[in-house]
Scaffold this motif. Sequence first.
Motif, short mmCIF file in Angstrom:
data_model
loop_
_atom_site.label_atom_id
_atom_site.label_comp_id
_atom_site.label_asym_id
_atom_site.label_seq_id
_atom_site.Cartn_x
_atom_site.Cartn_y
_atom_site.Cartn_z
N ILE A 22 0.82 -1.21 0.00
CA ILE A 22 0.00 0.00 0.00
C ILE A 22 0.86 1.27 0.00
O ILE A 22 0.55 2.23 -0.71
N ALA A 23 1.94 1.29 0.78
CA ALA A 23 2.79 2.49 0.83
C ALA A 23 3.38 2.80 -0.55
O ALA A 23 3.46 3.97 -0.96
N ASP A 24 3.77 1.75 -1.31
CA ASP A 24 4.31 1.95 -2.66
C ASP A 24 3.21 2.43 -3.61
O ASP A 24 3.44 3.30 -4.46
N PHE A 25 2.04 1.84 -3.49
CA PHE A 25 0.87 2.22 -4.29
C PHE A 25 0.58 3.71 -4.12
O PHE A 25 0.39 4.45 -5.10
N ILE A 26 0.61 4.18 -2.88
CA ILE A 26 0.36 5.60 -2.60
C ILE A 26 1.48 6.48 -3.15
O ILE A 26 1.22 7.51 -3.78
N ALA A 27 2.71 6.05 -2.94
CA ALA A 27 3.86 6.87 -3.36
C ALA A 27 3.87 7.11 -4.87
O ALA A 27 4.15 8.22 -5.33
N CYS A 28 3.53 6.09 -5.67
CA CYS A 28 3.63 6.25 -7.13
C CYS A 28 2.38 6.85 -7.75
O CYS A 28 2.36 7.13 -8.95
N THR A 29 1.33 7.08 -6.95
CA THR A 29 0.10 7.65 -7.52
C THR A 29 -0.31 8.95 -6.84
O THR A 29 -1.33 9.54 -7.20
N ARG A 30 0.48 9.41 -5.89
CA ARG A 30 0.10 10.60 -5.11
C ARG A 30 -0.15 11.81 -6.03
O ARG A 30 -1.06 12.60 -5.78
N HIS A 31 0.65 11.94 -7.08
CA HIS A 31 0.51 13.09 -7.98
C HIS A 31 -0.75 13.03 -8.84
O HIS A 31 -1.09 14.00 -9.53
N LEU A 32 -1.46 11.90 -8.79
CA LEU A 32 -2.64 11.71 -9.64
C LEU A 32 -3.95 11.88 -8.91
O LEU A 32 -5.01 11.93 -9.53
#
Length: 207
Positions: free
Chosen positions: A146-156
């Motif tokens: 989940i932490a990786d999922f959030i990190a790579c999509t935060r800008h979206l």
Amino acid sequence: MTPYQQLETGVRSLGLALDEKQLSRLMQYLSLIQKWNRVHNLTALRDPQKMLTHHLLDSLAVLPHFCAERLLDVGSGAGLPGIPLAIARPDWEITLSDSNHKKSSFQQQAVIELGLSNVRVAPGRVEDIRPEQKFDGVISRAFSEIADFIACTRHLLATNGRWYAMKGVCPDEELAQLPAEVEVERVVPLTVPGLGAQRHLIILKAV
């Protein structure tokens, strides 16, 4: 019970009201996956009945628990959960993202054959997506931690948007690793008809 009847019964038990055209489109989508799977490894599942429960009904099980009129499906693979959600909710705009070229090609073909005017495909890395308008929901189905999922999509994610992580067993260890500026809004246990395994939808927001 035919596969169509199994789908119809499963959809009804999820509390969803889909018409005959939507159910037929879902079955057509399943046939497309099976056809492409003979050549390309879209999904590890080969059993049509398991694909119906583990892919279609598993994807649709999240639908009663959120609303996102602009939704991004990250690591979508064969278009899961994005394509079943798009068939069920033609009023939503759904973007599918996967870095695997063959899977993106399948997604594009499925969109054309199923006539899904509310779906667009964004091939390549999700980190490189730069939409004109941000998304009010970003969903993933076993995409990553989940932490990786959030990190790579935060800008979206739009202001007041939500992340939706589809998981099996409730991922307590992953939730303990969340960045301080992200919090869990809800953990929703899901019951998928015909699937004898735990499923959870984790809903998160920025604070």
